[in-house]
Enzyme design. Structure first.
Site, PDB file in Angstrom:
ATOM      1  N   ARG A 172      43.329  47.167  42.831  1.00  0.00           N
ATOM      2  CA  ARG A 172      42.819  45.980  43.513  1.00  0.00           C
ATOM      3  C   ARG A 172      43.862  44.867  43.545  1.00  0.00           C
ATOM      4  O   ARG A 172      44.072  44.206  44.569  1.00  0.00           O
ATOM      5  CB  ARG A 172      41.540  45.508  42.823  1.00  0.00           C
ATOM      6  CG  ARG A 172      40.443  46.562  42.827  1.00  0.00           C
ATOM      7  CD  ARG A 172      39.356  46.258  41.799  1.00  0.00           C
ATOM      8  NE  ARG A 172      38.687  44.998  42.083  1.00  0.00           N
ATOM      9  CZ  ARG A 172      37.857  44.388  41.235  1.00  0.00           C
ATOM     10  NH1 ARG A 172      37.647  44.912  40.027  1.00  0.00           N
ATOM     11  NH2 ARG A 172      37.269  43.254  41.571  1.00  0.00           N
ATOM     12  N   THR A 232      33.452  50.212  40.907  1.00  0.00           N
ATOM     13  CA  THR A 232      34.211  51.384  41.327  1.00  0.00           C
ATOM     14  C   THR A 232      33.432  52.632  40.939  1.00  0.00           C
ATOM     15  O   THR A 232      33.038  52.791  39.787  1.00  0.00           O
ATOM     16  CB  THR A 232      35.596  51.418  40.648  1.00  0.00           C
ATOM     17  OG1 THR A 232      36.323  50.247  41.001  1.00  0.00           O
ATOM     18  CG2 THR A 232      36.383  52.642  41.093  1.00  0.00           C
ATOM     19  N   LEU A 280      36.427  52.668  34.400  1.00  0.00           N
ATOM     20  CA  LEU A 280      36.392  52.302  35.807  1.00  0.00           C
ATOM     21  C   LEU A 280      35.697  50.947  35.905  1.00  0.00           C
ATOM     22  O   LEU A 280      34.755  50.675  35.155  1.00  0.00           O
ATOM     23  CB  LEU A 280      35.612  53.334  36.636  1.00  0.00           C
ATOM     24  CG  LEU A 280      36.154  54.768  36.673  1.00  0.00           C
ATOM     25  CD1 LEU A 280      35.209  55.676  37.443  1.00  0.00           C
ATOM     26  CD2 LEU A 280      37.545  54.794  37.309  1.00  0.00           C
ATOM     27  N   ASP A 281      36.160  50.097  36.829  1.00  0.00           N
ATOM     28  CA  ASP A 281      35.510  48.809  37.024  1.00  0.00           C
ATOM     29  C   ASP A 281      34.047  49.015  37.415  1.00  0.00           C
ATOM     30  O   ASP A 281      33.677  50.064  37.965  1.00  0.00           O
ATOM     31  CB  ASP A 281      36.224  48.019  38.127  1.00  0.00           C
ATOM     32  CG  ASP A 281      37.666  47.690  37.760  1.00  0.00           C
ATOM     33  OD1 ASP A 281      37.977  47.679  36.555  1.00  0.00           O
ATOM     34  OD2 ASP A 281      38.468  47.463  38.683  1.00  0.00           O
ATOM     35  N   GLN A 282      33.233  48.014  37.162  1.00  0.00           N
ATOM     36  CA  GLN A 282      31.792  48.145  37.383  1.00  0.00           C
ATOM     37  C   GLN A 282      31.449  48.615  38.796  1.00  0.00           C
ATOM     38  O   GLN A 282      30.581  49.461  38.986  1.00  0.00           O
ATOM     39  CB  GLN A 282      31.092  46.813  37.113  1.00  0.00           C
ATOM     40  CG  GLN A 282      29.564  46.887  37.283  1.00  0.00           C
ATOM     41  CD  GLN A 282      28.877  45.584  36.936  1.00  0.00           C
ATOM     42  OE1 GLN A 282      29.510  44.633  36.484  1.00  0.00           O
ATOM     43  NE2 GLN A 282      27.578  45.528  37.142  1.00  0.00           N
TER      44      GLN A 282
END
Length: 280
Positions: free
Chosen positions: A231, A135, A131-133
């Site tokens: 995104r 998110t 997961l992105d930082q």
């Protein structure tokens, strides 16, 4: 020592069939397990791989060399959502990286997970997806190498359903739909991605949950898992995630953007149970 237990469910099962056919463990992993005599009975005696076993035979699968390099850190704040001998599902907070850029590293979710595993006597933990930082949400982690192999295959074959909730700028016209646009790297920005004809295939399904005055709340389901996929896709449509300044959001100059991994669902490759893990 990293290990798990299994009880045969029908007469005549063999370790060979379990690992190669039923669990599809991968040639390299299965070969190494065979060489290491990794499967034993409850008394620690190696079991012959092609020997038909009676129903109800208890087996222990061990991985003596399995060890992850993440530095264990205190796990008091770790939120465990679901767990068995094979998989750990945790909640990743927004603003925390999944793993360090260079192992062992510090201050990431995997450092906390390793602290949790270490406290239970384990030595192995590897994330299945990322997961992105900024998110937040559900993250799956393998607790032994065989689980890692199986879940990597499932992820590649779209057998793990992943759902997100995103708040988008503006009013999304369609109540539901599919975004099928390839994603590639942005040549002008090292960490940014963009829709590109030469990029990798990327498919996002969505449906509108709620329409607010200036924003739209949607549920998005990933069919593929490209970097920043949700995104990038919604930004390309003119509806960036609220607060996501990297992809054009003009609101919320501070704090994490409004994207949460709310649910994962899969059929457990060993128990055959349908597992659904959700977070708030």
């Amino acid at each position: 020592m990293t290990s798990f237990h299994y009880t045969t469910e029908q007469p005549g099962e063999t370790i060979e069939k379990l690992l190669r056919e039923q669990w599809q463990g991968g040639k390299k992993s299965v070969h190494q397990m065979r060489m290491d005599k990794s499967v034993t009975d409850t008394e620690g005696q190696p079991v012959e791989w092609k020997e038909p076993l009676p129903e109800g035979t208890e087996l222990i699968f061990s991985f003596s060399e399995a060890q992850s390099d993440y530095k264990p850190e205190p796990s008091d704040s770790l939120r465990v959502l679901w767990e068995d001998e094979h998989i750990l599902a945790v909640h990743k907070p927004a603003g925390v990286s999944v793993h360090p850029e260079h192992v062992p590293g510090t201050g990431t979710l995997m450092n906390e997970v390793m602290g949790y595993i270490d406290a239970k006597g384990g030595s192995y933990a590897e994330h299945i997806h990322r997961l992105d930082q900024h998110t937040a949400g559900v993250l799956l982690i393998a607790k032994h190498p065989l689980a890692k192999t199986m879940f990597d295959r499932m992820l590649e074959q779209n057998q793990i359903e992943r759902y997100y909730t995103a708040e988008l700028e503006g009013q999304l016209r369609k109540p539901r739909g599919t975004i099928n646009m390839p994603i590639g790297k942005d040549r002008y920005h090292a960490t940014k991605r963009r829709v590109s004809p030469s990029g990798q295939s990327a498919v996002t399904h969505f449906k509108v949950i709620e329409r607010k005055t200036d924003t739209t709340l949607v549920e998005a389901q990933l069919e593929t898992g490209r970097t920043h996929q949700i995104r990038v896709h919604f930004s390309h449509m003119g509806h960036p995630v609220v607060g996501d300044q990297l992809y054009g959001s003009e609101t919320m100059s501070r704090g994490p953007y409004k994207l949460v991994a709310t649910k994962v669902a899969f059929t457990h490759p060993i128990t055959s149970e349908l597992i659904v893990v959700e977070t708030e």
